[in-house]
Scaffold this motif. Structure first.
Motif, PDB file in Angstrom:
ATOM      1  N   ARG A 187     -10.843   3.490  -3.339  1.00 56.11           N
ATOM      2  CA  ARG A 187      -9.908   3.883  -4.404  1.00 56.11           C
ATOM      3  C   ARG A 187     -10.038   5.372  -4.712  1.00 56.11           C
ATOM      4  NH1 ARG A 187     -10.758   3.785 -10.419  1.00 56.11           N
ATOM      5  NH2 ARG A 187      -8.685   4.039 -11.339  1.00 56.11           N
ATOM      6  N   TRP A 238      -8.316   7.407  -2.088  1.00 53.47           N
ATOM      7  CA  TRP A 238      -6.857   7.364  -2.251  1.00 53.47           C
ATOM      8  C   TRP A 238      -6.403   8.291  -3.376  1.00 53.47           C
ATOM      9  CZ3 TRP A 238      -2.475   4.168  -0.746  1.00 53.47           C
ATOM     10  CH2 TRP A 238      -2.688   3.465   0.436  1.00 53.47           C
ATOM     11  N   ILE A 281      -2.165   9.666   1.590  1.00 54.59           N
ATOM     12  CA  ILE A 281      -2.586   8.635   2.543  1.00 54.59           C
ATOM     13  C   ILE A 281      -1.632   7.441   2.489  1.00 54.59           C
ATOM     14  CG2 ILE A 281      -4.153   7.432   0.968  1.00 54.59           C
ATOM     15  CD1 ILE A 281      -4.750   8.053   4.731  1.00 54.59           C
ATOM     16  N   ALA A 282      -0.947   7.282   1.360  1.00 54.22           N
ATOM     17  CA  ALA A 282       0.022   6.184   1.224  1.00 54.22           C
ATOM     18  C   ALA A 282       1.193   6.337   2.197  1.00 54.22           C
ATOM     19  CB  ALA A 282       0.542   6.114  -0.208  1.00 54.22           C
ATOM     20  N   GLU A 298      -6.415  -1.755  -1.398  1.00 55.02           N
ATOM     21  CA  GLU A 298      -5.309  -0.895  -0.972  1.00 55.02           C
ATOM     22  C   GLU A 298      -4.074  -1.116  -1.839  1.00 55.02           C
ATOM     23  OE1 GLU A 298      -2.421  -0.123   2.879  1.00 55.02           O
ATOM     24  OE2 GLU A 298      -4.533  -0.635   3.227  1.00 55.02           O
ATOM     25  N   ALA A 340      -4.710   0.595  -5.209  1.00 52.73           N
ATOM     26  CA  ALA A 340      -4.692   2.052  -5.070  1.00 52.73           C
ATOM     27  C   ALA A 340      -3.283   2.554  -4.795  1.00 52.73           C
ATOM     28  CB  ALA A 340      -5.637   2.475  -3.945  1.00 52.73           C
ATOM     29  N   ARG A 341      -2.555   1.838  -3.955  1.00 52.43           N
ATOM     30  CA  ARG A 341      -1.175   2.244  -3.648  1.00 52.43           C
ATOM     31  C   ARG A 341      -0.297   2.197  -4.897  1.00 52.43           C
ATOM     32  NH1 ARG A 341       1.444   2.692   1.157  1.00 52.43           N
ATOM     33  NH2 ARG A 341      -0.316   1.724   2.279  1.00 52.43           N
TER      34      ARG A 341
END
Length: 256
Positions: A105, A108, A114-115, A160, A163-164
């Protein structure tokens, strides 16, 4: 090997067996790409821009990194190297997986671009391989390799996804120019209308009773992570329970 046989950037020697020492390295190119992406997004990290950053000719960099896919593989592996799993496995699987989740996290949030990286294949870079060895080593003594893969998929799916969503929300706020509280206030009239209708009892519960939406982002993440770790715990044998946690659980039983 011929160029066609170098299906992976790490299969290609970084420097030729003969000839002068290369003027640049993949590490230099990768670090420049990360700096540019942090400032302007990954799309801005073109070979021409990277070359200008390190003082090289754009075409000369293709001798080091032949394609855009190779560059993305290098950058993605570089970011995985930021996830600190030194001394993992430690013997406390829950602490190890928590450390990993929080590390992912944090990575990110440091590099929200990175997304935008879409990688349908695994490149097996050195940092990724080290991460696999350490992370999957956490549960290796307790479950089969297939069960381990499934449990890590559950963990990674949560981390993910959370975090996204956090990165996406931050970008929406940035574009709107609103603060978090202003964003929430803008939804107020619609929420009030829905509550007044009486047609959505579960939605009313969410608005009037749920604590989670009012937690900080850190606490929301930890709350969800604890639920995921509880699910993983249910799939593990009793022997996987860390000694301290097992002692605490036994003490609680005696107190009851």
């Amino acid at each position: 090997m011929t160029d066609a046989e170098y299906t992976n950037i790490w299969m290609r020697p970084e420097r030729p067996a003969r000839g002068p020492k290369p003027a640049y390295s993949r590490a230099q190119i990768t670090e420049a790409a990360v700096r540019i992406a942090d400032a302007e997004g990954l799309e801005a990290a073109t070979m021409r821009r990277i070359a200008a950053e390190i003082g090289a000719g754009a075409m000369s960099l293709y001798r080091y990194v032949p394609s855009r896919d190779d560059l993305v593989d290098l950058v993605a592996d570089r970011l995985m190297g930021e996830i600190d799993l030194e001394d993992v496995p430690s013997g406390d699987w829950r602490a190890d997986l928590t450390r990993y989740a929080e590390g992912v996290r944090a990575m990110w949030l440091r590099h929200p671009w990175i997304a935008t990286v879409h990688r349908s294949r695994t490149s097996f870079g050195p940092n990724q391989l080290l991460l696999i060895e350490r992370l999957m080593g956490v549960l290796d003594a307790f479950v089969s390799i297939d069960e381990n893969l499934s449990l890590m998929a559950i963990l990674n799916g949560y981390v993910e996804g959370a975090a996204r969503e956090e990165v996406s929300r931050a970008e929406e706020l940035r574009r709107s120019g609103l603060s978090e509280s202003e964003w929430m206030a803008r939804s107020g009239p619609r929420v009030h209308q829905l509550l007044e209708s009486g047609e959505y009892p579960i939605f009313r519960k969410i608005v009037t009773e749920a604590r989670q939406p009012h937690l900080s982002r850190d606490d929301q993440f930890r709350y969800g992570l604890e639920r995921v770790l509880d699910c993983i715990a249910a799939a593990l044998p009793p022997a996987a329970e860390p000694p301290v946690a097992a002692h605490r659980e036994g003490q609680e039983d005696r107190d009851d």
